[in-house]
Design an enzyme around this catalytic site. Structure first.
Site, PDB file in Angstrom:
ATOM      1  N   SER A 414       0.814  -1.172  -0.046  1.00 53.65           N
ATOM      2  CA  SER A 414       0.153   0.023   0.129  1.00 53.65           C
ATOM      3  C   SER A 414       0.910   1.209   0.093  1.00 53.65           C
ATOM      4  O   SER A 414       2.238   1.258   0.458  1.00 53.65           O
ATOM      5  CB  SER A 414      -1.021  -0.064   1.228  1.00 53.65           C
ATOM      6  OG  SER A 414      -0.093   0.412   2.591  1.00 53.65           O
ATOM      7  N   ASP A 415       0.175   2.433  -0.148  1.00 55.07           N
ATOM      8  CA  ASP A 415       0.893   3.729  -0.178  1.00 55.07           C
ATOM      9  C   ASP A 415       0.874   3.976   1.135  1.00 55.07           C
ATOM     10  O   ASP A 415      -0.041   3.163   2.240  1.00 55.07           O
ATOM     11  CB  ASP A 415       0.241   4.672  -0.916  1.00 55.07           C
ATOM     12  CG  ASP A 415       1.050   5.905  -1.212  1.00 55.07           C
ATOM     13  OD1 ASP A 415       2.241   6.238  -0.606  1.00 55.07           O
ATOM     14  OD2 ASP A 415       1.025   6.700  -2.074  1.00 55.07           O
ATOM     15  N   TRP A 416       1.674   4.728   1.781  1.00 56.27           N
ATOM     16  CA  TRP A 416       2.024   4.926   3.470  1.00 56.27           C
ATOM     17  C   TRP A 416       0.564   5.600   3.921  1.00 56.27           C
ATOM     18  O   TRP A 416       0.155   6.488   3.386  1.00 56.27           O
ATOM     19  CB  TRP A 416       2.831   5.884   3.572  1.00 56.27           C
ATOM     20  CG  TRP A 416       4.231   5.325   3.632  1.00 56.27           C
ATOM     21  CD1 TRP A 416       5.374   5.372   4.625  1.00 56.27           C
ATOM     22  CD2 TRP A 416       4.765   4.213   2.737  1.00 56.27           C
ATOM     23  NE1 TRP A 416       6.510   4.516   4.261  1.00 56.27           N
ATOM     24  CE2 TRP A 416       6.205   3.798   3.220  1.00 56.27           C
ATOM     25  CE3 TRP A 416       4.400   3.427   1.710  1.00 56.27           C
ATOM     26  CZ2 TRP A 416       7.061   3.148   2.675  1.00 56.27           C
ATOM     27  CZ3 TRP A 416       5.335   2.628   1.037  1.00 56.27           C
ATOM     28  CH2 TRP A 416       6.623   2.171   1.568  1.00 56.27           C
ATOM     29  N   TRP A 417       0.148   4.613   5.116  1.00 58.21           N
ATOM     30  CA  TRP A 417      -1.121   4.953   5.799  1.00 58.21           C
ATOM     31  C   TRP A 417      -2.408   5.081   4.798  1.00 58.21           C
ATOM     32  O   TRP A 417      -3.053   6.055   4.850  1.00 58.21           O
ATOM     33  CB  TRP A 417      -0.790   6.290   6.528  1.00 58.21           C
ATOM     34  CG  TRP A 417       0.528   6.344   7.266  1.00 58.21           C
ATOM     35  CD1 TRP A 417       0.712   5.436   8.517  1.00 58.21           C
ATOM     36  CD2 TRP A 417       1.537   7.111   7.087  1.00 58.21           C
ATOM     37  NE1 TRP A 417       1.913   5.886   8.899  1.00 58.21           N
ATOM     38  CE2 TRP A 417       2.406   6.754   7.990  1.00 58.21           C
ATOM     39  CE3 TRP A 417       1.976   7.892   5.973  1.00 58.21           C
ATOM     40  CZ2 TRP A 417       3.769   7.261   7.995  1.00 58.21           C
ATOM     41  CZ3 TRP A 417       2.990   8.545   6.055  1.00 58.21           C
ATOM     42  CH2 TRP A 417       4.182   8.054   6.931  1.00 58.21           C
ATOM     43  N   MET A 446       1.738  -0.597   4.593  1.00 55.68           N
ATOM     44  CA  MET A 446       2.802   0.625   4.762  1.00 55.68           C
ATOM     45  C   MET A 446       1.936   1.785   5.678  1.00 55.68           C
ATOM     46  O   MET A 446       1.421   2.463   4.642  1.00 55.68           O
ATOM     47  CB  MET A 446       3.486   0.743   3.503  1.00 55.68           C
ATOM     48  CG  MET A 446       4.270  -0.383   2.969  1.00 55.68           C
ATOM     49  SD  MET A 446       5.541  -0.850   4.183  1.00 55.68           S
ATOM     50  CE  MET A 446       6.834  -1.820   2.897  1.00 55.68           C
TER      51      MET A 446
END
Length: 604
Positions: A414-417, A446
């Protein structure tokens, strides 16, 4: 089809390179086509005045095909080559290109590839369709309804659920045994308990002390139980324009994606990222979070600088070259953001509503080329939903298309948060819905807090969904196998296994009178907005864990870090997102202290 073009430097004074661009004018047929589309390109070497070079451009037949998402041609969910005359234009740009006397005639419609309906919109809308009506080549515009989803997603997912592997407990099999061919990956993952399976799908960061300081994430052997099985901790560093180091360490910045796209030079891009890969190796980083390969759709997209162009073929070729360069250096490039990340404002929420044809021919075509031509093994999903399903939990994108149609066997993160929602019904989204992420085969979330994967710092629903029967053991094991398969081919497997085991007396949270020097075990209160020096006496050499209580008066999209230096040398970073002014705890690991009287500086 093969085109051989002789290019001559007609100047009299300067050396130079020239790009050769080949465009196709396809028959309108029943689907409707652009007036011209890029079919191929090449770049000469440096030519002296009056020097010539023969440039060869190969046009695969699938480049000319169009996707039928409605069945109007009689072949729904197929890439087809409609009957008619395909004209080619050659020049230094689409505006300069002139007709080449080399038409390609198709007598009857040809099916190039049979696929299945995937990621179609859930609500109908109108799209424009060109109609070739005037003798001078001008088009008129008609509208037609976009086909909506007909697939039973619940049935599709359930019919493809992987079989669960019987749990064996620890049989003494290490990941290195899999690398040496002494055990299978299935036998290795059978040793994982449900808790370990839930841990391995969580990445930690940013600036995790378990990997190179200042990098974006640590994943793999992030807990003692996983490390005991010989799983190293792999590192990911932000990109794509070189390595982002939130640490004070130096790294080479390379030109932005748009400028590199303007080179039209795949060989140059491959060599440049081979050099970037060497720098990643030197910093013990396993994957670069890049290249960024979304499409320029609007000039105000805040991430356009990361992306190559508005053209999917050019973008895909450049991405494949950069990924190949990184692979040649022994590391990987994480292509991002999958998919349709076309604006920065409200990037967590804006729904990219589009036809299946637009998705396939424009938005995910660069990813397909990077996988098939460049051999990409890591992909990052986008923040946004695509046709009502968030990128990290979009089953058709991550499983049906990426893994099923393209044969991708790497990891998806995933992209961050990022946020996820239900892969069948859509609806409400949340960062905690990791069960939906795993079901869609986005393998890694992530990121969670440093040292937070095993304790479930994000309070996600992975284990609760498993217990409730909403997620199967086989799905978690599938993601664990994807992650371990990737790690097997990273530099992390060649590095010595070093356990993360810091001494934990040092914190900077409680009020304490400031003196000239203090023991490292004592709390330190900074309450500062500028660089501050504190002298610490170290009685025992080792790696120390630091806990910082801090606040950042911005929203959660903002990022900041505090770098700690020992005697002038960088030691670590403590990274945080915006906290809306609320105090939060951040932990990290201080580099090994080897002498007493260390001077600690906090650089904000």
């Amino acid at each position: 089809m093969h085109f051989h073009i002789e290019v001559t430097n007609t100047g009299k004074q300067y050396n130079g390179k020239e790009v050769v661009q080949l465009y196709v004018e396809a028959p309108q047929g029943k689907l409707g086509k652009p007036s011209r589309s890029l079919a191929g390109f090449g770049k000469t070497r440096m030519l002296a005045p009056n020097e010539s070079e023969l440039v060869r451009i190969v046009v695969p037949i699938d480049v000319l095909a169009s996707y039928d998402d409605s069945g109007v041609t009689g072949y729904k969910s197929c890439y087809v080559l409609e009957a008619g005359r395909y004209n080619f234009y050659l020049g230094g740009s689409v505006r300069e290109a002139t007709l080449v006397d080399a038409p390609f005639n198709v007598d009857t419609l040809q099916v190039i590839e049979q696929l299945s309906e995937s990621a179609a919109p859930v609500e109908s809308f109108q799209r424009i369709k060109p109609v070739h009506t005037s003798p001078d080549g001008r088009f008129s515009i008609e509208h037609e309804s976009v086909p909506t989803r007909n697939v039973d997603m619940q049935a599709r997912i359930e019919s493809r659920l992987p079989k669960s592997i019987e749990l064996t407990g620890d049989k003494g099999i290490k990941l290195q045994d899999v690398a040496n061919g002494k055990a299978s990956l299935t036998e290795f993952v059978a040793q994982f308990s449900p808790s370990m399976l839930a841990t391995i799908v969580r990445g930690e960061g940013m600036c995790s002390p378990k990997v190179t300081p200042g990098t974006a994430a640590a994943f793999g052997g992030v807990s003692d139980a996983l490390f005991d099985l010989g799983i190293p901790v792999a590192a990911a560093a932000d990109g794509p324009s070189g390595i982002r180091m939130d640490s004070g360490h130096k790294a080479t910045q390379v030109p932005i994606g748009t400028l590199l796209g303007c080179t039209w030079n795949t060989e140059l891009n491959e060599h440049l990222f081979y050099l970037v890969g060497g720098e990643l190796q030197s910093y013990q980083i396993d994957t670069l979070l890049g290249p960024g390969i979304n499409i320029h759709r609007h000039p105000l997209n805040g991430r356009n600088f990361e992306y190559f162009s508005e053209d999917p073929l050019l973008t895909g070729c450049m991405a494949a070259s950069q990924v190949s360069g990184l692979k040649s250096a022994g590391v990987s490039g994480t292509i991002k953001h999958f998919a349709a990340n076309d604006q920065e404002t409200s990037r967590f929420f804006v729904d990219a509503v589009m036809s299946e044809r637009a998705l396939r021919e424009v938005h995910i075509k660069p990813f397909e080329l990077a996988v098939k031509r460049g051999g990409a093994t890591t992909i990052m999903t986008s923040y946004n939903p695509i046709n009502a399903h968030w990128g990290a939990s979009n089953y058709d994108l991550n499983t049906t298309i990426l893994r099923g149609e393209w044969g991708f066997d790497g990891i998806v993160m995933s992209d961050w948060w990022a946020k996820m929602n239900h892969p069948v019904t859509g609806g409400e989204e949340s960062k905690t819905y990791t069960s939906y992420m795993v079901r869609a085969q986005n393998d890694l979330y992530m990121v969670v807090d440093n040292d937070g994967a095993e304790r479930n710092a994000m309070d996600d629903d992975t284990l609760s969904a498993l217990e409730a029967g909403q997620l199967t053991l086989g799905e978690l094991q599938r993601s664990a196998m994807n992650i371990c398969r990737f790690i097997l081919n990273t530099p992390a497997m060649q590095r010595p296994l070093v356990r993360y085991n810091p001494i934990k007396p040092f914190n900077a949270r409680e009020e304490q009178p400031m003196g000239s020097a203090r023991a490292i075990e004592e709390p330190v209160v900074l309450e500062t907005k500028a660089d501050t020096n504190v002298t610490l006496h170290v009685s025992k050499a080792g790696q120390y864990q630091v806990s910082m209580n801090t606040s950042y008066d911005r929203n959660e999209l903002a990022q900041s870090s505090c770098s700690l230096h020992l005697n002038g040398d960088y030691s670590m970073s403590l990274s945080t997102n915006g906290t809306e002014g609320n105090a939060v705890d951040v932990e990290g690991s201080l580099s090994s202290c080897r002498q007493a009287g260390m001077s600690w500086t906090c650089r904000l």
